[in-house]
Design an enzyme around this catalytic site. Sequence first.
Site, PDB file in Angstrom:
ATOM      1  N   ARG A  54     -85.323 -20.793  20.281  1.00  0.00           N
ATOM      2  CA  ARG A  54     -84.168 -20.699  19.920  1.00  0.00           C
ATOM      3  C   ARG A  54     -83.385 -21.837  19.958  1.00  0.00           C
ATOM      4  O   ARG A  54     -83.893 -22.799  20.597  1.00  0.00           O
ATOM      5  CB  ARG A  54     -83.395 -19.605  20.474  1.00  0.00           C
ATOM      6  CG  ARG A  54     -83.725 -19.051  21.960  1.00  0.00           C
ATOM      7  CD  ARG A  54     -83.078 -19.958  23.054  1.00  0.00           C
ATOM      8  NE  ARG A  54     -81.778 -20.353  22.540  1.00  0.00           N
ATOM      9  CZ  ARG A  54     -81.206 -21.281  23.040  1.00  0.00           C
ATOM     10  NH1 ARG A  54     -81.992 -22.262  23.685  1.00  0.00           N
ATOM     11  NH2 ARG A  54     -79.936 -21.513  22.905  1.00  0.00           N
ATOM     12  N   ALA A  56     -80.811 -24.097  17.005  1.00  0.00           N
ATOM     13  CA  ALA A  56     -80.977 -24.605  15.642  1.00  0.00           C
ATOM     14  C   ALA A  56     -81.848 -25.845  15.536  1.00  0.00           C
ATOM     15  O   ALA A  56     -82.626 -25.947  14.646  1.00  0.00           O
ATOM     16  CB  ALA A  56     -79.750 -24.934  15.089  1.00  0.00           C
ATOM     17  N   ARG A  96     -85.010 -16.956  10.495  1.00  0.00           N
ATOM     18  CA  ARG A  96     -83.325 -16.927  10.860  1.00  0.00           C
ATOM     19  C   ARG A  96     -82.821 -17.568   9.818  1.00  0.00           C
ATOM     20  O   ARG A  96     -82.900 -18.974   9.488  1.00  0.00           O
ATOM     21  CB  ARG A  96     -83.489 -17.974  12.163  1.00  0.00           C
ATOM     22  CG  ARG A  96     -84.123 -17.217  13.504  1.00  0.00           C
ATOM     23  CD  ARG A  96     -83.863 -15.989  13.930  1.00  0.00           C
ATOM     24  NE  ARG A  96     -82.275 -16.143  14.331  1.00  0.00           N
ATOM     25  CZ  ARG A  96     -81.915 -16.612  15.618  1.00  0.00           C
ATOM     26  NH1 ARG A  96     -82.867 -17.004  16.495  1.00  0.00           N
ATOM     27  NH2 ARG A  96     -80.482 -16.590  15.890  1.00  0.00           N
ATOM     28  N   ASP A 246     -75.142 -23.997  14.822  1.00  0.00           N
ATOM     29  CA  ASP A 246     -76.051 -23.835  13.890  1.00  0.00           C
ATOM     30  C   ASP A 246     -76.034 -24.271  12.405  1.00  0.00           C
ATOM     31  O   ASP A 246     -76.927 -24.479  11.645  1.00  0.00           O
ATOM     32  CB  ASP A 246     -76.248 -22.444  14.036  1.00  0.00           C
ATOM     33  CG  ASP A 246     -77.047 -21.964  15.331  1.00  0.00           C
ATOM     34  OD1 ASP A 246     -78.363 -21.994  15.626  1.00  0.00           O
ATOM     35  OD2 ASP A 246     -76.290 -21.903  16.289  1.00  0.00           O
ATOM     36  N   ASN A 256     -71.714 -21.055  14.599  1.00  0.00           N
ATOM     37  CA  ASN A 256     -72.171 -21.193  16.217  1.00  0.00           C
ATOM     38  C   ASN A 256     -72.557 -19.694  16.701  1.00  0.00           C
ATOM     39  O   ASN A 256     -71.880 -18.857  16.264  1.00  0.00           O
ATOM     40  CB  ASN A 256     -71.527 -22.173  17.055  1.00  0.00           C
ATOM     41  CG  ASN A 256     -72.549 -22.374  18.304  1.00  0.00           C
ATOM     42  OD1 ASN A 256     -73.507 -22.933  18.072  1.00  0.00           O
ATOM     43  ND2 ASN A 256     -71.832 -22.387  19.651  1.00  0.00           N
TER      44      ASN A 256
END
Length: 358
Positions: A54, A56, A96, A246, A256
């Site tokens: 995890r 970004a 994602r 992100d 984010n």
Amino acid sequence: MRDRLLAAEKVKAIDWRDDALYLLDQRVLPFEEVWHRYTTAAGVAEAIRTMVVRGAPAIGISAAYGAVLGARARIAEGGDWYPALEEDMQLLADSRPTAVNLFWALNRIRDRLMRVKNGDNPLAALEAEAVAIHLSDREANLTMAQLGADLIRKHQGNLQTVLTHCNTGALATGGFGTALGVIRAAHLEGMIERVYADETRPWLQGSRLTAWELANEGIPVTLNADSAAAHLMRTKGITWVIVGADRITANGDVANKIGTYQLAVAAMHHGVRFMVVAPSSTIDMEMASGDDIIIEERDGRELLEVGGQRVGADVEAFNPVFDVTPADLIDAIVTEKGIVERPDTARMAQLMSRKHLH
């Protein structure tokens, strides 16, 4: 400073070796250190979806390597392998939806594939591109760390008490970290008195990952409940909130980890500076504002189950993974291309027209 930053690095989450991708399982840290080996694009997509990896930048790097694994399998099958590889890359893209680094990395792989000439080895070209993505993120982190530390020194020369959210360190990137990288650099320069780390529910990235990373490096850290953040700003002399991102849109809005927006609102009220640290690959100039960002929502059971028991049979859950912080609440966005203070559309466009500093 670069050598000092590299010497301080103790953690990594991604390793590419022996034609396979190895990922440190961040779901079980800090209690166990478990590495998983991946040899297929589908396996990497599942690792991203289930949060084995995890952050970004780390997601983008992993997806690039996943595309290489997909290419190896599809080329071995023979025939017209490109359409099948495109299916693999779509699977990775769907894992994602909010982290723009994921799509940026896959687009770089596509672009490199289009430049492969007759007689070239496409697999070797794609692997070299994925490795370049990984290494460039590491270099970007080092540049951002120094720029962010310089910004802190510019505004406030005294010792800093910093609040951070989620995890933005080496575990979330190709090395060293974004927001946590700035904090590390500032600590090496003697500017950090203490870091407060939000626990970051429901996955507890702050308590499981950030506090662990900071403690391992001897940086004074105190863990706090997410709901204590405004109280900390009022009573503990917080001077900076430093977070990652992100996705950053063309006007400087920032998506984010959920909880970032309320930190920015509280920081504005208390006169606390708010810094966002992210590589330029996180900036989506095709997206005008945060209103256009698709916010991922995860399974409500992450909130509704405690110790394996459901809290209420008739209770529903709202479980967004991210929120959007408007640009007018942000003091500075730090990237490897430079710093934008008081971001807006014009300043973001000017930033993205620059060449990289590193």
